[in-house]
Design an enzyme around this catalytic site. Structure first.
Site, PDB file in Angstrom:
ATOM      1  N   GLU A   3      -4.747   1.741  -7.338  1.00 13.59           N
ATOM      2  CA  GLU A   3      -5.075   3.056  -6.562  1.00 13.59           C
ATOM      3  C   GLU A   3      -3.921   4.211  -6.707  1.00 13.59           C
ATOM      4  OE1 GLU A   3      -6.699   1.337  -2.406  1.00 13.59           O
ATOM      5  OE2 GLU A   3      -4.757   1.172  -2.265  1.00 13.59           O
ATOM      6  N   HIS A  30       0.835  -1.214   0.004  1.00 14.51           N
ATOM      7  CA  HIS A  30      -0.039  -0.031  -0.054  1.00 14.51           C
ATOM      8  C   HIS A  30       0.790   1.105  -0.004  1.00 14.51           C
ATOM      9  CE1 HIS A  30      -2.899   2.942   1.347  1.00 14.51           C
ATOM     10  NE2 HIS A  30      -3.788   2.233   1.076  1.00 14.51           N
TER      11      HIS A  30
END
Length: 256
Positions: A175, A101
């Site tokens: 993302e 992430h």
């Protein structure tokens, strides 16, 4: 572990926004959703914080909701104080492990090499890596945005594909870093084109296992309709911490 189903995949990460009782209450709340919303037409996974994985596993056991973890170490055993063993995650019944992430990359200095080692560990222990990829800044010119995004995502994607067996499953969560926590998601055409390029990288890399791409970054109601031609599901954040909002997304995805 058996392969993930092939229906659209919807995931929720709780990060560390919820405390222990709130997390358990939320997890119980997922069971109150119409099971047809995520059994027959979509699949749902929940990623709580590490300390609540065990009780969440017990709560979700009677359901078809998949359990995920927020991170892992790349070794099963060793002198890694404070780290999480992928072997133990597998023993807990975790099916999906989120790695790479943007917060891990920026706050903890994780590199593509580290992420790829973690992906290999996840696969080695019978789980599916959920690898977050995305460009850091938004291009002002739309014509340059896709090319820039693909250029930045390529090493993130390819390092993982090279680290895992050709027949292994992998899920990429596209993302854009600039869209995480924003008021609205990235432009739908941008998402579709970048997602298709990520899949193309996998095909050209000789992948035999199933590769799926989810979109995350201010995703919510209305997002799916615009991006469903390019992605295989959505990865939701704070918006979905309200189960009423999650239900809206499940209804949209399940009804398409």
């Amino acid at each position: 572990m058996p392969p993930l189903p092939t229906r659209p995949l919807i995931g929720i990460s709780l990060k560390t926004y919820l405390d222990l009782p709130t997390t358990l209450s939320y997890t119980h709340g997922l069971l109150s959703l119409d099971p047809l919303a995520f059994n027959a037409r979509t699949d749902l996974f929940l990623i709580p914080d590490h300390l609540t994985l065990h009780p969440c596993a017990s709560i979700l056991a009677p359901s078809h909701i998949l359990l995920g973890a927020q991170d892992t170490h790349w070794e099963d055993h060793g002198p890694y104080t404070g780290c999480i063993s992928p072997l133990v995650l597998s023993q807990l019944g975790v099916r999906i492990v989120e790695i790479g992430h943007a917060e891990r990359r920026t706050q903890f200095g994780e590199t593509d090499e580290i992420v790829s080692k973690k992906a290999a560990a996840v696969v080695r222990n019978g789980m599916v890596p959920l690898v977050c990829v995305g460009e850091r800044r938004k291009e002002s010119a739309a014509s340059a945005a896709v090319g820039r995004a693909v250029e930045e995502c390529k090493p993130q994607v390819m390092s993982v594909l090279k680290a895992i067996p050709e027949d292994a499953q992998v899920v990429f969560a596209y993302e854009p870093v600039w869209a995480i926590g924003a008021d609205k998601p990235a432009d739908k055409d941008h998402v579709v084109m970048v997602a298709r390029e990520i899949k193309r990288m996998a095909v050209e890399g000789g992948r035999k296992g199933r590769v799926r791409v989810l979109y995350g970054g201010a995703a919510g109601p209305g997002t799916w309709e615009g991006v469903k031609e390019g992605v295989d599901g959505l990865f939701l954040g704070r918006f979905a911490h309200d189960i009423k909002n999650l239900k809206k997304v499940l209804e949209e995805v399940g009804g398409s």
